[in-house]
Motif scaffolding. Structure first.
Motif, PDB file in Angstrom:
ATOM      1  N   GLU A  21      -3.196   5.016  -6.103  1.00  0.00           N
ATOM      2  CA  GLU A  21      -3.168   5.384  -7.513  1.00  0.00           C
ATOM      3  C   GLU A  21      -4.000   6.658  -7.672  1.00  0.00           C
ATOM      4  O   GLU A  21      -5.213   6.640  -7.443  1.00  0.00           O
ATOM      5  CB  GLU A  21      -3.730   4.249  -8.379  1.00  0.00           C
ATOM      6  CG  GLU A  21      -4.110   4.620  -9.800  1.00  0.00           C
ATOM      7  CD  GLU A  21      -3.015   5.363 -10.541  1.00  0.00           C
ATOM      8  OE1 GLU A  21      -3.300   6.471 -11.040  1.00  0.00           O
ATOM      9  OE2 GLU A  21      -1.876   4.842 -10.618  1.00  0.00           O
ATOM     10  N   ILE A  24      -7.387   6.625  -9.793  1.00  0.00           N
ATOM     11  CA  ILE A  24      -8.464   5.878  -9.147  1.00  0.00           C
ATOM     12  C   ILE A  24      -8.921   6.610  -7.891  1.00  0.00           C
ATOM     13  O   ILE A  24     -10.119   6.676  -7.597  1.00  0.00           O
ATOM     14  CB  ILE A  24      -8.006   4.444  -8.837  1.00  0.00           C
ATOM     15  CG1 ILE A  24      -7.786   3.681 -10.150  1.00  0.00           C
ATOM     16  CG2 ILE A  24      -9.022   3.719  -7.956  1.00  0.00           C
ATOM     17  CD1 ILE A  24      -7.256   2.270  -9.971  1.00  0.00           C
ATOM     18  N   VAL A 171      -8.560   0.714 -15.151  1.00  0.00           N
ATOM     19  CA  VAL A 171      -7.230   0.575 -14.547  1.00  0.00           C
ATOM     20  C   VAL A 171      -6.185   1.146 -15.503  1.00  0.00           C
ATOM     21  O   VAL A 171      -6.004   0.627 -16.605  1.00  0.00           O
ATOM     22  CB  VAL A 171      -6.904  -0.905 -14.257  1.00  0.00           C
ATOM     23  CG1 VAL A 171      -5.561  -1.026 -13.539  1.00  0.00           C
ATOM     24  CG2 VAL A 171      -8.016  -1.540 -13.423  1.00  0.00           C
ATOM     25  N   CYS A 175      -0.578   1.909 -13.574  1.00  0.00           N
ATOM     26  CA  CYS A 175      -1.135   2.007 -12.215  1.00  0.00           C
ATOM     27  C   CYS A 175      -0.036   1.798 -11.169  1.00  0.00           C
ATOM     28  O   CYS A 175       0.751   0.852 -11.249  1.00  0.00           O
ATOM     29  CB  CYS A 175      -2.220   0.948 -12.058  1.00  0.00           C
ATOM     30  SG  CYS A 175      -3.050   0.940 -10.470  1.00  0.00           S
ATOM     31  N   ASP A 177      -0.640   1.454  -7.865  1.00  0.00           N
ATOM     32  CA  ASP A 177      -1.131   0.572  -6.801  1.00  0.00           C
ATOM     33  C   ASP A 177      -0.987  -0.863  -7.297  1.00  0.00           C
ATOM     34  O   ASP A 177      -1.460  -1.205  -8.382  1.00  0.00           O
ATOM     35  CB  ASP A 177      -2.595   0.885  -6.497  1.00  0.00           C
ATOM     36  CG  ASP A 177      -3.121   0.135  -5.290  1.00  0.00           C
ATOM     37  OD1 ASP A 177      -2.430  -0.779  -4.797  1.00  0.00           O
ATOM     38  OD2 ASP A 177      -4.240   0.457  -4.843  1.00  0.00           O
ATOM     39  N   ALA A 182      -3.422  -4.727 -11.563  1.00  0.00           N
ATOM     40  CA  ALA A 182      -2.708  -3.486 -11.894  1.00  0.00           C
ATOM     41  C   ALA A 182      -1.726  -3.627 -13.053  1.00  0.00           C
ATOM     42  O   ALA A 182      -1.472  -2.668 -13.778  1.00  0.00           O
ATOM     43  CB  ALA A 182      -1.965  -2.972 -10.662  1.00  0.00           C
ATOM     44  N   ALA A 238      -5.866   2.500 -20.639  1.00  0.00           N
ATOM     45  CA  ALA A 238      -6.582   1.995 -19.463  1.00  0.00           C
ATOM     46  C   ALA A 238      -7.422   0.815 -19.908  1.00  0.00           C
ATOM     47  O   ALA A 238      -7.816   0.719 -21.074  1.00  0.00           O
ATOM     48  CB  ALA A 238      -7.454   3.081 -18.842  1.00  0.00           C
TER      49      ALA A 238
END
Length: 248
Positions: A21, A24, A171, A175, A177, A182, A238
């Motif tokens: 991601e 991140i 997060v 996302c 990932d 996620a 997020a």
């Protein structure tokens, strides 16, 4: 199930479900500072390895090592608790979403501290407020995950072991990932068998808890109950779900 055996069993889909991601990654790589040489412990298929540094990977699972991309640094078969490197061999040592599988996380962190001048670890807070009750999936559908933390060191204990500070990792709602948290704004994703097989939590809680959680989540999505319970999440870009960096 020990971490090596677990990933030899469930890790076949990781190249598809566990991608880097970028938002991140940017936070994680910034925490590595000016490190030129990086040791990646529990490296898996190579996600989050910084492309502009000299990386040495450590991965005990043969299945995960076999999935590393062509051109990726080869992975040494070793474990965090006994790293086959001399003191201060690296500028930094990193571990991403792996420490919860180590038999002795504090011993592993101290090994990282021994072989590198900087340590960066992506993990999660294990308190009720920090993780279990902050994420709707654990709070409302998987209470069994509470047993997962029994006997494990707290985030405070982990940080104290190596003199680390902690930094929250938000997060993104989209996302890429597929780690456990996620899909916090995309609950229907957890109904997908392929998504669930991409995280170890479902294997940890066992098939009965998994099937019950999926059944109850599907019913709540169909009835609108999930949306009523979690309406405040639907406009967030997020979420703060207890994920943390340890930086020492």
């Amino acid at each position: 199930m020990p971490g090596t055996q677990l990933y030899d069993s469930i890790g076949a889909t990781y190249t598809a479900t566990r991608r880097t991601e970028p938002r991140i990654a940017a936070q994680f790589w910034a925490a590595l500072g000016d490190a030129d040489t990086v040791l990646n412990i529990g490296a898996g298929t190579g996600s989050y390895e910084p492309p502009d540094r000299a990386v040495t990977a450590v991965e005990p699972s043969a299945l995960m090592r076999a999935q590393r991309a062509a051109g990726a640094p080869p992975a040494v078969a070793a474990t965090a608790g006994s790293l086959p490197f001399a003191d201060q061999s690296f500028d930094a040592a990193m571990a991403f979403a792996t420490i919860h599988h180590w038999p002795d996380p504090i011993a592993g962190l101290r090994e990282m501290r021994r072989v590198a001048r900087r340590v960066v670890v992506f993990t999660h807070e294990t308190t009720d407020a920090g993780w279990l009750h902050r994420f709707w999936l654990t709070r409302d559908y998987l209470p069994e995950i509470g047993a997962y933390r029994v006997g494990r060191p707290s985030l405070t204990e982990l940080a104290s072991a190596i003199g680390a500070r902690t930094e929250p990792v938000p997060v993104p709602w989209d996302c890429v990932d597929g780690f456990f948290e996620a899909y916090w704004r995309r609950p229907e994703a957890y109904l997908d068998e392929g998504v669930r097989r991409g995280t170890s939590v479902w294997t940890t809680v066992g098939p009965e808890a998994e099937q019950r959680a999926v059944r109850e989540l599907r019913a709540d999505l169909d009835s609108g109950r999930w949306a009523d319970r979690n309406r405040d999440l639907l406009t967030l870009d997020a979420a703060e779900l207890g994920l943390r960096l340890l930086i020492a």
